[in-house]
Design an enzyme around this catalytic site. Sequence first.
Site, PDB file in Angstrom:
ATOM      1  N   HIS A   1       0.831  -1.213   0.000  1.00 48.36           N
ATOM      2  CA  HIS A   1       0.000   0.000   0.000  1.00 48.36           C
ATOM      3  C   HIS A   1       0.866   1.263   0.000  1.00 48.36           C
ATOM      4  O   HIS A   1       0.661   2.170  -0.828  1.00 48.36           O
ATOM      5  CB  HIS A   1      -0.913  -0.009   1.228  1.00 48.36           C
ATOM      6  CG  HIS A   1      -1.846   1.152   1.298  1.00 48.36           C
ATOM      7  ND1 HIS A   1      -3.111   1.118   0.751  1.00 48.36           N
ATOM      8  CD2 HIS A   1      -1.701   2.399   1.844  1.00 48.36           C
ATOM      9  CE1 HIS A   1      -3.702   2.278   0.953  1.00 48.36           C
ATOM     10  NE2 HIS A   1      -2.864   3.079   1.616  1.00 48.36           N
ATOM     11  N   GLU A   2       1.814   1.314   0.915  1.00 51.13           N
ATOM     12  CA  GLU A   2       2.646   2.517   1.022  1.00 51.13           C
ATOM     13  C   GLU A   2       3.578   2.664  -0.180  1.00 51.13           C
ATOM     14  O   GLU A   2       3.892   3.787  -0.584  1.00 51.13           O
ATOM     15  CB  GLU A   2       3.446   2.490   2.332  1.00 51.13           C
ATOM     16  CG  GLU A   2       2.599   2.486   3.594  1.00 51.13           C
ATOM     17  CD  GLU A   2       1.629   3.660   3.673  1.00 51.13           C
ATOM     18  OE1 GLU A   2       1.922   4.720   3.095  1.00 51.13           O
ATOM     19  OE2 GLU A   2       0.563   3.508   4.305  1.00 51.13           O
TER      20      GLU A   2
ATOM     21  N   HIS B   1       1.852   4.667  -2.876  1.00 51.94           N
ATOM     22  CA  HIS B   1       1.977   6.113  -2.662  1.00 51.94           C
ATOM     23  C   HIS B   1       3.385   6.593  -3.028  1.00 51.94           C
ATOM     24  O   HIS B   1       3.555   7.607  -3.716  1.00 51.94           O
ATOM     25  CB  HIS B   1       1.712   6.465  -1.188  1.00 51.94           C
ATOM     26  CG  HIS B   1       0.312   6.219  -0.732  1.00 51.94           C
ATOM     27  ND1 HIS B   1      -0.792   6.692  -1.405  1.00 51.94           N
ATOM     28  CD2 HIS B   1      -0.169   5.566   0.370  1.00 51.94           C
ATOM     29  CE1 HIS B   1      -1.891   6.347  -0.742  1.00 51.94           C
ATOM     30  NE2 HIS B   1      -1.536   5.652   0.328  1.00 51.94           N
TER      31      HIS B   1
END
Length: 450
Positions: A22-23, A26
Amino acid sequence: MLSILWNLAAFIIALGVLITVHEFGHFWVARRCGVRVERFSIGFGKALWRRTDRYGTEYVIALIPLGGYVKMLDERAEPVAPELRRHAFNNKTVGQRAAIIAAGPVANFIFAIFAYWLVFIIGVPGVRPVIGEITPNSIAAQAQIAPGTELKAVDGIETPDWDAVRLQLVSKIGDQQTTVSVAPFGSDQRQDKTLDLRHWAFEPDKQDPVSSLGIRPRGPQIEPVLSEVQANSAASKAGLQAGDRIVKVDGQPLTQWMKFVTFVRDNPGKPLALEIERQGSALSLTLTPDTKSVNGKAEGFAGVVPKIIPLPEEYKTIRQYGPFSAILEATDKTWQLMKLTVSMLGKLITGDVKLNNLSGPISIAQGAGMSAEFGVIYYLMFLALISVNLGIINLFPLPVLDGGHLLFLAIEKLKGGPVSERVQDFSYRIGSILLVLLMGLALFNDFSRL
């Protein structure tokens, strides 16, 4: 204790993988958009490990593995040198900022596709959805579904195995009815049957959706024939031997093993008259079950193991594809999970699904441990499921989540200027309170299930 440690290890690995994915979404898009990333952290609290790359980004693994974050250069958080302002997140276009924020959930969806791609290349074992028994007066019985038929589809969606059937049935919670296509096993002459779901009392955290409809899948057959008699047991003392077929108990004909189990369990210390068949000869014996305490209640115990006839090979399936076909199947499976997750969340809001079905970290840890015990295929499928859930939940329009940030950007695009910091701060507080309440409810549900 070992099972707790196993569940915890499987949970931490799963959480670490999914948070990193997920990170990284980003992080990767931020870099592509020219934003300076100051820190990429997996976990919160004290840093256990850290290093800094040539771009000045600090990578951290922290003590508390319950989340992560990407810290980007931003003038709203701290003063930025003039020469670095073009690399600040707040100075990027609305489209670029939206792409950076959406990249986390999108990365979770891509990971789910990748996990299922691996699963379908390795091959997923399954069992064809052939019905063994129908419970009288059940929803399935009222729809006149017969034992021995195969469930081919649910509302037009093909169901090659029982897992596919369960996935489709769960999505029907709160619906008035659903249509299933059935056919005799080995035939494709389908008939549509309508299931009346208005009074379907199904609780996802406690029941199997198939059995709750009154359907018992065709599985390995357990015959009332003994394959093993334990030494010094009640059965051994009664003279029972391996190979004996139990014909009657207290004068009642016996055709199912579970009926014998019920007789024994409900009659601790009481003599039971057995009629058995041994090598073609009929014999009469008396069995007095031993008494054992189970949850404070006395239950009978005989000390025997039944004969189990394995499921025939024609009932087994394996879904295995080449690299390209596996991508298509993995994408379709991920899309189905996304639709199911959105549907279930919507039904939680409308009340069609009870809030006590909400699961927290303890339930997820148990699921992680159980799937890991079954093997790499099932652990990958678990990771894909949680990854999809993580992606969808993060898109919720709560200010503390990615969806909330996207909502603010949409408002900024429409009004031609950013939402005031005062409104944003107030929204973050409300969002944080709601999130804490939801987490508290999920934890309460977890503890109530223990």
